[in-house]
Design an enzyme around this catalytic site. Structure first.
Site, PDB file in Angstrom:
ATOM      1  CG  HIS A 131      -1.919   0.960   1.388  1.00 18.42           C
ATOM      2  ND1 HIS A 131      -1.690   2.262   1.765  1.00 18.42           N
ATOM      3  CD2 HIS A 131      -3.253   0.858   1.208  1.00 18.42           C
ATOM      4  CE1 HIS A 131      -2.836   2.915   1.807  1.00 18.42           C
ATOM      5  NE2 HIS A 131      -3.806   2.093   1.464  1.00 18.42           N
ATOM      6  CG  ASP A 208       0.690  -2.318   6.200  1.00 16.27           C
ATOM      7  OD1 ASP A 208      -0.292  -2.529   6.932  1.00 16.27           O
ATOM      8  OD2 ASP A 208       0.614  -1.658   5.147  1.00 16.27           O
ATOM      9  CE  LYS A 234      -7.275  -0.329   6.367  1.00 10.57           C
ATOM     10  NZ  LYS A 234      -7.963  -0.020   5.115  1.00 10.57           N
TER      11      LYS A 234
HETATM   12  N1  PMP Z   1      -1.696  -0.777   4.649  1.00  8.64           N
HETATM   13  C1  PMP Z   1      -2.626  -1.541   4.084  1.00  8.64           C
HETATM   14  C2  PMP Z   1      -2.246  -2.902   3.579  1.00  8.64           C
HETATM   15  C3  PMP Z   1      -3.928  -1.062   3.961  1.00  8.64           C
HETATM   16  O1  PMP Z   1      -4.859  -1.840   3.394  1.00  8.64           O
HETATM   17  C4  PMP Z   1      -4.249   0.219   4.449  1.00  8.64           C
HETATM   18  C5  PMP Z   1      -5.648   0.782   4.317  1.00  8.64           C
HETATM   19  N2  PMP Z   1      -6.257   0.573   3.099  1.00  8.64           N
HETATM   20  C6  PMP Z   1      -3.244   0.955   5.055  1.00  8.64           C
HETATM   21  C7  PMP Z   1      -1.985   0.429   5.136  1.00  8.64           C
HETATM   22  C8  PMP Z   1      -3.509   2.309   5.618  1.00  8.64           C
HETATM   23  O2  PMP Z   1      -4.393   2.225   6.695  1.00  8.64           O
HETATM   24  P1  PMP Z   1      -5.040   3.540   7.335  1.00  8.64           P
HETATM   25  O3  PMP Z   1      -5.596   4.325   6.188  1.00  8.64           O
HETATM   26  O4  PMP Z   1      -6.086   3.007   8.239  1.00  8.64           O
HETATM   27  O5  PMP Z   1      -3.954   4.252   8.047  1.00  8.64           O
END
Ligand code: PMP
Length: 414
Positions: A131, A208, A234
């Site tokens: 991500h 992560d 999540k």
């Molecule tokens: N890493 C991964 C694999 C994610 O799926 C996400 C959210 N889509 C994030 C990081 C970032 O999370 P957040 O926006 O809750 O900080």
């Protein structure tokens, strides 16, 4: 293969669904089928009620010790920290740092551990399936320090290329930061193996865990990673809340992240000293209600039979793959052997955005696009995918409805 009888599992899931009020609504005049859990999950009553009860009763600032309510709020806030500690198997509550989410957890490590330990010519490995929030903080750090961010290759089926990873290991690699589960493909990465190889090289490993904790039990001691970050929203908890786990000795050596109240031991114009863990990293008034409600989300999960939940997710992803093969014209994106309940796909000849819009009209919520993983899309040679990310509260009937929807989309779009 699950040994839980299907009828028993389905009845259990129907009961669990009753705990999530937002699942029971209509959108565009159709019953909602929510398959965007990778973006955020719905919240059980236990979480909604917890947050509301906090504001109706003990609402106060924490660690001020000034009065009865402040003491009660502090007790609940610190109890939530212990709940998280036990949930991920950390040794001490001091190793649990409250953040606003995964993004902040990664940025915290980049700007503290990273600023202290990364120098010119050093290498930071991240995988091609990350991500953006597990790429960009490292790029910012690398730019500042004259270091390099190097991608670990991903195989065509969406698995991490472990041979490619082994070839990249060398003394310049100071840090490996990797997703536990890919948000776009569902691939589950072999963190334990990665850590083992990293130890030989004396590299630090950050995980992560944004898409990990919601699907299976995580034990940071068993994984032996150095840092693990995840988001409450999540994990069936509130938004604006997250957790960074770090090994105590590393956290102790790291400079603070942000300056402000609560993170100091003593402050004077002659110099300031830092508070002990975890407060050194928690400047300012934290998200008190969020932390307590995240604790409630975890307690709620702990009250469920996670074996049945995992079996449910397993059944759902297998069914989606089978139905895709039956329907035809579907390219599944991401077929790792170890995979969470993320069904990323392309309807051949149709743009994912159009597929998403047509499904939305039928009450089916999925996500389309690059999923904040543009380097992965470039690696796979596609602009994006349609992604149905399923949670344990999704049902087999909903997967069938998804494919009915796709059948319709096929007649409209092709
Ligand atoms: N890493 C991964 C694999 C994610 O799926 C996400 C959210 N889509 C994030 C990081 C970032 O999370 P957040 O926006 O809750 O900080």
């Amino acid at each position: 293969m699950s040994t839980i009888p299907a009828a028993e599992r389905q009845a259990y899931i129907e009961k669990v669904r009753q705990d999530f009020p937002a699942l029971h609504q209509q959108v565009h005049g159709k019953p909602l089928i929510y398959m965007d859990n990778g973006a955020t999950t719905h919240k059980p009553n236990a979480v909604i009620d917890c947050e509301s009860t906090f504001y109706k009763t003990v609402n106060s600032n924490v660690h001020r010790g000034a009065h009865y309510l402040s003491d009660k709020a502090t007790e609940q806030f610190e109890a939530a920290r212990r709940t998280v500690q036990n949930f991920i198997g950390a040794l001490k509550p001091e190793e649990i740092i409250w953040t606003s989410g995964t993004t902040e957890g990664i940025n915290l490590v980049a700007s503290t551990w990273g600023r202290k330990n990364i120098g010119p010519g050093d290498r930071i490995l991240v995988s091609e399936m990350e991500h953006h929030s597990n790429i960009v903080p490292w790029q910012i750090l690398a730019e500042e320090k004259g270091a390099e961010v190097v991608p670990i290759p991903v195989l065509d089926n969406g698995e991490l290329d472990l041979n490619g990873f082994a070839e990249l290991m060398e003394p310049r690699v100071k840090l490996i930061s990797i997703a536990h589960v890919s948000n776009s493909l569902g691939s589950i990465n072999p963190i334990h193996d990665i850590v083992r190889m990293a130890r030989i090289n004396e590299s630090v490993v950050m995980v992560d865990g944004a898409q990990g904790v919601s699907h299976f039990d995580v034990d940071v001691l068993r994984l032996d990673c150095d840092f693990y970050a995840f988001s409450s929203h999540k994990l069936f908890g509130p938004t604006g809340m997250g957790v960074l786990y770090g090994k105590e000795e590393l956290l102790n050596e790291m400079p603070p992240y942000r300056g402000g109240g609560e993170m100091i031991d003593r402050c004077s114009f002659d110099g300031t000293t830092w508070n002990q863990l975890p407060y050194k990293f928690e400047a300012g008034t934290p998200n008190i209600a969020g932390a307590i409600a995240l604790g409630a989300a975890i307690e709620y999960l702990n009250s469920l039979d996670r074996k049945i939940l995992a079996a449910q997710e397993d059944v759902l992803i297998k069914k989606a793959h089978e139905m895709a093969a039956e329907l035809g014209g579907i390219r599944i994106v991401g077929e790792a052997r170890k995979k969470a309940s993320v069904f990323s796909f392309l309807l051949e000849g149709a743009h994912p955005a159009d597929v998403g819009a047509l499904l939305d009209q039928q009450g089916i919520a999925i996500r389309t696009g690059h999923h904040c993983a543009q380097p992965l899309m470039a690696r796979l040679g596609i602009p994006g995918t349609a992604r149905a990310s399923m949670a344990f509260y999704n049902t087999e009937a909903e997967v069938e409805a998804l494919f009915k929807g796709l059948e319709k989309a096929k007649t409209f779009l092709l």
